[in-house]
Structure formats: C-alpha cells, structure tokens
Design a protein around this motif. Structure first.
Motif, PDB file in Angstrom:
ATOM      1  N   TYR A 149       0.831  -1.208   0.000  1.00  0.00           N
ATOM      2  CA  TYR A 149       0.000   0.000   0.000  1.00  0.00           C
ATOM      3  C   TYR A 149       0.872   1.268   0.000  1.00  0.00           C
ATOM      4  O   TYR A 149       0.593   2.229  -0.723  1.00  0.00           O
ATOM      5  CB  TYR A 149      -0.932   0.000   1.206  1.00  0.00           C
ATOM      6  N   PHE A 150       1.935   1.291   0.815  1.00  0.00           N
ATOM      7  CA  PHE A 150       2.809   2.464   0.830  1.00  0.00           C
ATOM      8  C   PHE A 150       3.462   2.684  -0.541  1.00  0.00           C
ATOM      9  O   PHE A 150       3.573   3.813  -1.014  1.00  0.00           O
ATOM     10  CB  PHE A 150       3.897   2.305   1.897  1.00  0.00           C
ATOM     11  N   GLN A 151       3.888   1.587  -1.179  1.00  0.00           N
ATOM     12  CA  GLN A 151       4.553   1.727  -2.475  1.00  0.00           C
ATOM     13  C   GLN A 151       3.587   2.229  -3.542  1.00  0.00           C
ATOM     14  O   GLN A 151       3.963   3.014  -4.430  1.00  0.00           O
ATOM     15  CB  GLN A 151       5.167   0.388  -2.890  1.00  0.00           C
ATOM     16  N   GLU A 152       2.323   1.779  -3.485  1.00  0.00           N
ATOM     17  CA  GLU A 152       1.326   2.263  -4.449  1.00  0.00           C
ATOM     18  C   GLU A 152       1.133   3.772  -4.314  1.00  0.00           C
ATOM     19  O   GLU A 152       1.034   4.497  -5.323  1.00  0.00           O
ATOM     20  CB  GLU A 152      -0.002   1.544  -4.231  1.00  0.00           C
ATOM     21  N   ALA A 153       1.090   4.256  -3.069  1.00  0.00           N
ATOM     22  CA  ALA A 153       0.957   5.707  -2.866  1.00  0.00           C
ATOM     23  C   ALA A 153       2.251   6.431  -3.245  1.00  0.00           C
ATOM     24  O   ALA A 153       2.221   7.540  -3.793  1.00  0.00           O
ATOM     25  CB  ALA A 153       0.601   5.998  -1.407  1.00  0.00           C
ATOM     26  N   ALA A 154       3.409   5.793  -2.966  1.00  0.00           N
ATOM     27  CA  ALA A 154       4.692   6.402  -3.316  1.00  0.00           C
ATOM     28  C   ALA A 154       4.838   6.538  -4.824  1.00  0.00           C
ATOM     29  O   ALA A 154       5.407   7.527  -5.318  1.00  0.00           O
ATOM     30  CB  ALA A 154       5.839   5.561  -2.747  1.00  0.00           C
ATOM     31  N   ASP A 155       4.333   5.560  -5.573  1.00  0.00           N
ATOM     32  CA  ASP A 155       4.416   5.616  -7.035  1.00  0.00           C
ATOM     33  C   ASP A 155       3.665   6.819  -7.592  1.00  0.00           C
ATOM     34  O   ASP A 155       3.925   7.243  -8.727  1.00  0.00           O
ATOM     35  CB  ASP A 155       3.857   4.326  -7.645  1.00  0.00           C
ATOM     36  N   GLN A 156       2.733   7.344  -6.797  1.00  0.00           N
ATOM     37  CA  GLN A 156       1.988   8.531  -7.227  1.00  0.00           C
ATOM     38  C   GLN A 156       2.623   9.825  -6.712  1.00  0.00           C
ATOM     39  O   GLN A 156       2.057  10.904  -6.879  1.00  0.00           O
ATOM     40  CB  GLN A 156       0.537   8.439  -6.754  1.00  0.00           C
ATOM     41  N   GLY A 157       3.811   9.692  -6.063  1.00  0.00           N
ATOM     42  CA  GLY A 157       4.556  10.876  -5.654  1.00  0.00           C
ATOM     43  C   GLY A 157       4.251  11.395  -4.268  1.00  0.00           C
ATOM     44  O   GLY A 157       4.716  12.483  -3.908  1.00  0.00           O
ATOM     45  N   ASP A 158       3.497  10.637  -3.443  1.00  0.00           N
ATOM     46  CA  ASP A 158       3.191  11.116  -2.093  1.00  0.00           C
ATOM     47  C   ASP A 158       4.441  10.994  -1.225  1.00  0.00           C
ATOM     48  O   ASP A 158       5.022   9.907  -1.087  1.00  0.00           O
ATOM     49  CB  ASP A 158       2.054  10.294  -1.480  1.00  0.00           C
ATOM     50  N   GLN A 159       4.853  12.113  -0.608  1.00  0.00           N
ATOM     51  CA  GLN A 159       6.122  12.139   0.119  1.00  0.00           C
ATOM     52  C   GLN A 159       6.100  11.305   1.393  1.00  0.00           C
ATOM     53  O   GLN A 159       7.093  10.651   1.730  1.00  0.00           O
ATOM     54  CB  GLN A 159       6.505  13.588   0.432  1.00  0.00           C
ATOM     55  N   MET A 160       4.988  11.307   2.112  1.00  0.00           N
ATOM     56  CA  MET A 160       4.902  10.478   3.312  1.00  0.00           C
ATOM     57  C   MET A 160       5.020   9.001   2.952  1.00  0.00           C
ATOM     58  O   MET A 160       5.726   8.228   3.613  1.00  0.00           O
ATOM     59  CB  MET A 160       3.591  10.744   4.049  1.00  0.00           C
ATOM     60  N   ALA A 161       4.345   8.586   1.889  1.00  0.00           N
ATOM     61  CA  ALA A 161       4.405   7.188   1.468  1.00  0.00           C
ATOM     62  C   ALA A 161       5.807   6.811   1.001  1.00  0.00           C
ATOM     63  O   ALA A 161       6.303   5.710   1.274  1.00  0.00           O
ATOM     64  CB  ALA A 161       3.388   6.943   0.356  1.00  0.00           C
ATOM     65  N   ILE A 162       6.482   7.746   0.288  1.00  0.00           N
ATOM     66  CA  ILE A 162       7.864   7.500  -0.139  1.00  0.00           C
ATOM     67  C   ILE A 162       8.751   7.272   1.080  1.00  0.00           C
ATOM     68  O   ILE A 162       9.582   6.356   1.102  1.00  0.00           O
ATOM     69  CB  ILE A 162       8.382   8.691  -0.980  1.00  0.00           C
ATOM     70  N   HIS A 163       8.560   8.115   2.084  1.00  0.00           N
ATOM     71  CA  HIS A 163       9.341   7.998   3.313  1.00  0.00           C
ATOM     72  C   HIS A 163       9.122   6.631   3.977  1.00  0.00           C
ATOM     73  O   HIS A 163      10.080   5.940   4.351  1.00  0.00           O
ATOM     74  CB  HIS A 163       8.952   9.122   4.269  1.00  0.00           C
ATOM     75  N   GLU A 164       7.858   6.225   4.112  1.00  0.00           N
ATOM     76  CA  GLU A 164       7.550   4.953   4.779  1.00  0.00           C
ATOM     77  C   GLU A 164       8.087   3.769   3.968  1.00  0.00           C
ATOM     78  O   GLU A 164       8.635   2.807   4.529  1.00  0.00           O
ATOM     79  CB  GLU A 164       6.039   4.822   4.982  1.00  0.00           C
ATOM     80  N   ALA A 165       7.919   3.829   2.661  1.00  0.00           N
ATOM     81  CA  ALA A 165       8.405   2.732   1.815  1.00  0.00           C
ATOM     82  C   ALA A 165       9.935   2.648   1.885  1.00  0.00           C
ATOM     83  O   ALA A 165      10.505   1.549   1.898  1.00  0.00           O
ATOM     84  CB  ALA A 165       7.941   2.933   0.378  1.00  0.00           C
TER      85      ALA A 165
END
Length: 598
Positions: A454-470
């Motif tokens: 789930y974090f990677q899916e959000a990170a792929d869309q450029g969300d910085q919090m998700a990038i950080h968690e992933a």
C-alpha cells in the motif's frame, strides 16, 4: 521503611501510644508558649500550585537557616492543600504532604502525612527515644483549599486548619514526653511523594517555613483572593452556573428557579453531567474553525463556555491562547493537570522550565521536574499495559471492540470503503491501509508485506509520506526485500524535495546502519532547524549516546528532549524524566539543580 499500620514490635507500641494519649481538643486544652512579637519572616517553599497524582514523586527544597540543629525547637510551617481524594492504596495507608526521612525511611521532625480516612498524621523525632506519631481528631475536606499551619515549640505542637475565608476547621494539639529534635539542614524537605510513600491526590499551594519563629496564626502570610491556586475548588462562576441551569431547564422542561434544581437519583445526575461534557466538547469543536480563521476572540469565548461545561481540552486550549488579561494565572493548565490531562502537564513542565513568568507561571525548574517525572511514570504504565488491540490517539476511537471490528474489521464498512478507494488510486486510503497493516490496528492483523504494498502504491503517485515509509521498510527489509542503498536514495530525494521527516530518516540510517554519528547529527540538526519533533528527539538520543566521540553530551540531550516533549513527543518525555532522575550530577549544567536553595 516505615510500615503503613504497625501491628507488632516497637512501632505497634508507638502507634498504641499515639492513639491512646491523643484526646479530642474539646476535651483537652494546651497552653502554648507566647507567640513571637517580632515581624514574621517566611522562607517561601512554593509560590505556585503544584499538582500531584498519587505517585512516589515529590519536590525537594533546602532552607537558608541560621542554625543547623536545635534541642529547643521553635518553628512555624504553613501549606495550602487541595485534595481530590483520600489515601486509599492497598499496603500504603498514608500518603505524604511533607516528609523528612533518614536513610532508613524513619520520619524526622517535622513530617506530615494524610491518613486513609482524611486525618492528619504528624511524625517527629524525639531527642531521646523513637520517632512518634500523632493523629488528628478531624478530617480534611475534599475539593477545597485549606491552610495547614504547624507550630512547634519545645515539647509542644499545634496544627491549625482553616479555609480560604480564614475560618477554623480543626485544631490539633499535643505535648510530647521529651523534647523534639529539629535539624533544619540534615534531612531534605520533601513535599509530595517519596521512596516510601505516595503523594496526595490533589495539589499543594502557597507554602512557607518560618525558621526559629513561633508565629501567631493571625500573622502568617495569607494569599490574595485572586491567587492562582484558588481557581481550583472555587466552584463554577455565576455565568457558568446560569449556563448549566439553562441546560437543565431544556433537558427537564423545568420552570422553577436555580435553587430548586435537583436530581431524582445518582443515575439521573450522572446522565446530566455526561450531557454537560458532551455540550462542552461540541462547543470546543465549534471554536477550532474560528481560531484557524484568525477569529481568536470569538473562539476564546466559545472555549470559555466549553470550560464551563467541563471540557478539559477546552480548558487547555483556552490556556494556550490566553493572554494575561484573559485568564487567571495559569489556572486552566492547573485545572487540566489535576484532572489527568497530559498536555496540561507538559505545558506546565515546559513553562516552569523556560518561561519568564509573563503569563503568571513562574520559572521553577524543580516544579518542571515533578511534571516530567510523573509523565514518564504514566507513559511507562501506558506502554507496559498496551496490547495490539489497544486503540491509540492517532486512530479512530470507538466505544467497544465489537463496534470497532464491525466498522474496521476485514468485513467492516470503513475497511471495505478504504480498500475500494485504494483500488481507485486514492493516496490517502492507501496510506491509511499501509499504516493499519504495518502496526496491526483498526481490527486487522499485522501484515508487513501488505503494508509495504500500500505504501509503495501511494509512493508511485509521488506522495512524500508514502515515499518515506516505503524507504524505511526497504532499508529494514520489513515487508519487502532489503535494499539499503535504494532506500537511502529514496530518503535523499525525498529530503531534497522538502519532506522534513526524511531528514530524520537519513540521520537514523547513518546512525544505525553506518555507525557514522557525525553524519547522523548533521542530518538531525537540519530536521531540528525545520522544527521536526522526531528529529529533535533523535538528536537528543544521539547526544546521550555513551560511545559518542568525546563522551555523552547530556546538557544538549536534555535540551532536545524537553523541546520535543513540549511538542507532545511521548518518548522525549520519558528520556527527559530519565535524565533528570538518574543523572542528577549533570543537571547543574542547565542551571537546574535537583536541590534548589531558596
């Protein structure tokens, strides 16, 4: 250690003597020696209320005194006390107001306890013979301020209790068989709890010691009616009474007067009080948008109303917004602290530690230490009692586990909605599901692989919090194949794009995986400059490391912990209290000795 209720041996003899020789004042009159005619000269111990919550936490003071020890004792002590309850703890039937104990925990002159039935217990050391206990014949009232005055003169003691209107509520007198031994300097003056006894549940207010003075009760220093401690126990204002009565009229369809307001039974009264609190919380929610829009005066009025309706969060928020012309001296913080409001404790700790007194809360590091240590104890208890099913502050709080599971479990409506939104590419839903699966909250089992997805899916869309968690999960290998280099690259890019938390992540990487403390400190300092509370806390942890080049830097560590604690960082509260409690020899570096000379 002094037993709570001695049952055998020497202490039993002392206790029996105490009970059988003390007679009610109405049956026994003690002629005290003439009071001093000179002008009383008090040494202030407390100038501002200090809240206690039945823990082994207290504040120690050292007196300035002309003599170390006298075999002809003469002194006067006054302290104001506010009690929420009496001392009813299994195995500990006395709690401490003032304790002066030797190394074995034996009370020295003067020591004052509160018994489980609300009566005062005086303990004193005789010149010859054991310590002696004396029990008062009256009970202290709850939820109101009372003044306790202790006079000691040679063989005699007299304790006078009065309310804020100076009306006498009780008096205790006693003459010992031998002279009391009074050493002003050998033993600490510890107010509140100690290693052997819990503190009271309530607060101590204005406290003075008159060294070598026998002061008439009518000549002691008396607080003004507007003193900050009198905010507690004063009851609701007339405006608040009217507001509560109007709510009563609406709920009961009542046409009578305020004096005729009554309840049918305890259940009826409990329902009304619950309604009062709900109204207070609603007013608080109405105040928030006004404050965010800059309409502070309007928001402040709603917060004042919320406080009338027993909203502790409303009281706290009002204190945060307060100006000297808007609120009594720190009274809203005190009200929150005595009702167990953690943020009020933190605010009082921070303001006592750093404030200049402009808002009425005096700078007194010793008072700050009491709040920090209590918060540490309570935080440890919370963590130790926690389970995976516990719902923390950042989660949706529902009234029962079944209700929680019905709405958040795998078949729950909220969970199904989040899954549907995530499939549609909703970043916020993806991050919520990632966090819930990572920590095992909201009715789901912990699933690191699903969390990473789930974090990677959000990170792929450029969300910085998700990038950080992933990135963090890649570095640790939690839920995915470990790739420290790829995770580091993600953190670097995220930090360069302005995501402050990733600065802390870079500090963590260099500290934990590279062992490069200097590089870690460099990144943490960047996070501190951006006022990131996690970076502030982590920099404190770096400074406290025993293997830091040049040795640990406790002064800087403590400053970081206290700063992060003031921002609500739970772990920082624990670390600040730990440094204060277990490393006292470093405290002088920040001009806050564990023993303050007053």
């Amino acid at each position: 250690m002094l037993p709570a209720l001695p049952k055998s041996g020497l202490w039993a003899m002392i206790w029996i003597t105490m009970v059988t020789t003390l007679t009610p004042v109405s049956c026994r009159t003690l002629t005290m020696h003439a009071y001093d005619t000179s002008e009383p000269s008090p040494q202030p111990i407390l100038q501002f209320p200090l809240v206690f919550r039945t823990q082994r936490v207290g504040i120690q003071r050292i007196l300035q005194h002309p003599t170390t020890k006298t075999h002809f004792p003469k002194m006067t002590l006054t302290t104001w006390v506010y009690l929420k309850s009496y001392c009813r703890f299994e195995g500990n039937e006395k709690c401490s107001i003032l304790s002066r104990l030797n190394e074995e925990g034996v009370p020295q002159t003067p020591t004052i306890y509160l018994g489980s039935d609300g009566r005062i217990v005086f303990a004193g050391q005789l010149i010859s013979g054991p310590s002696n206990l004396v029990l008062s014949g009256f009970t202290l009232p709850l939820e109101q301020w009372v003044s306790i005055q202790l006079n000691i003169y040679k063989l005699d003691i007299i304790i006078t209790v009065r309310n804020r209107e100076a009306q006498q509520l009780g008096i205790m007198t006693f003459t010992f068989d031998h002279m009391l031994s009074l050493d002003y300097g050998k033993y600490d003056w510890n107010f509140g709890g100690d290693l052997w006894h819990f503190s009271i549940e309530g607060a101590l207010g204005l406290t003075d010691v008159y060294v070598n003075q026998h002061v008439d009760p009518n000549r002691i220093r008396w607080p003004t009616p507007t003193h900050s401690m009198f905010f507690l126990g004063s009851g609701p204002s007339e405006t608040c009474k009217v507001m509560r009565f109007n709510l009563y009229r609406i709920l009961k369809n009542f046409d009578g007067t305020q004096e005729q307001m009554k309840f049918e039974n305890e259940k009826d009264e409990s329902y009304f009080e619950d309604t009062v609190r709900r109204v207070g919380d609603q007013l608080l929610q109405q105040a928030y948008p006004l404050i965010e829009q800059g309409r502070v005066i309007e928001g402040y009025k709603l917060l004042s109303q919320a406080e009338c309706y027993h909203s502790i969060n409303g009281s706290y928020t009002k204190a945060v917004l307060s100006a000297p012309d808007r609120t009594p001296d720190g009274s809203s913080y005190i009200n929150g602290a005595i009702n167990g409001h953690v943020l009020s404790d933190l605010a009082l700790a921070f303001r006592h530690r750093f404030d200049t007194g402009s808002n009425g809360i005096p700078a007194d590091c010793e008072l700050a230490l009491v709040y920090y240590e209590r918060l540490a104890i309570e935080a440890h208890e919370t963590i130790n009692n926690a389970t995976l099913k516990d719902v923390w502050a950042e989660t949706v709080i529902l009234s029962s586990e079944k209700q929680l599971f019905d709405q958040e479990g795998e078949q729950g409506t909220i969970h199904r909605k989040n899954v549907q939104l995530s499939l549609e590419g909703d970043v916020e839903a993806q991050k919520r599901l990632g966090a819930q699966h990572r920590w095992g909250t909201h009715g789901r089992e912990k699933n690191l692989e699903l969390a990473y997805r789930y974090f990677q899916e959000a990170a792929d869309q450029g969300d910085q919090m998700a990038i950080h968690e992933a990135a963090i999960m890649k570095i640790t290998g939690h839920g995915t194949k470990q790739d420290k280099q790829r995770g580091l690259e993600m953190l670097l890019k995220n930090a360069e794009a302005g995501f402050v938390a990733s600065l802390g992540g870079l500090g963590w990487f260099h500290s934990e995986f590279e062992g490069d403390y200097e590089k870690a400190i460099e990144y943490y300092k960047k996070g501190v400059e951006a006022n990131d509370k996690n970076s502030i806390y982590s920099l404190g942890m770096m400074y406290a490391k025993p293997d830091l080049a040049g040795g640990p830097r406790f002064r800087e560590a403590l400053e970081m912990f206290e700063r992060a604690a003031s921002m609500g960082h739970l772990a920082a509260v624990l670390e600040a209290a730990s440094l204060h409690k277990y490393m006292p020899h470093y405290i002088h570096y920040i001009n806050c000795s564990l023993h303050v000379t007053i």
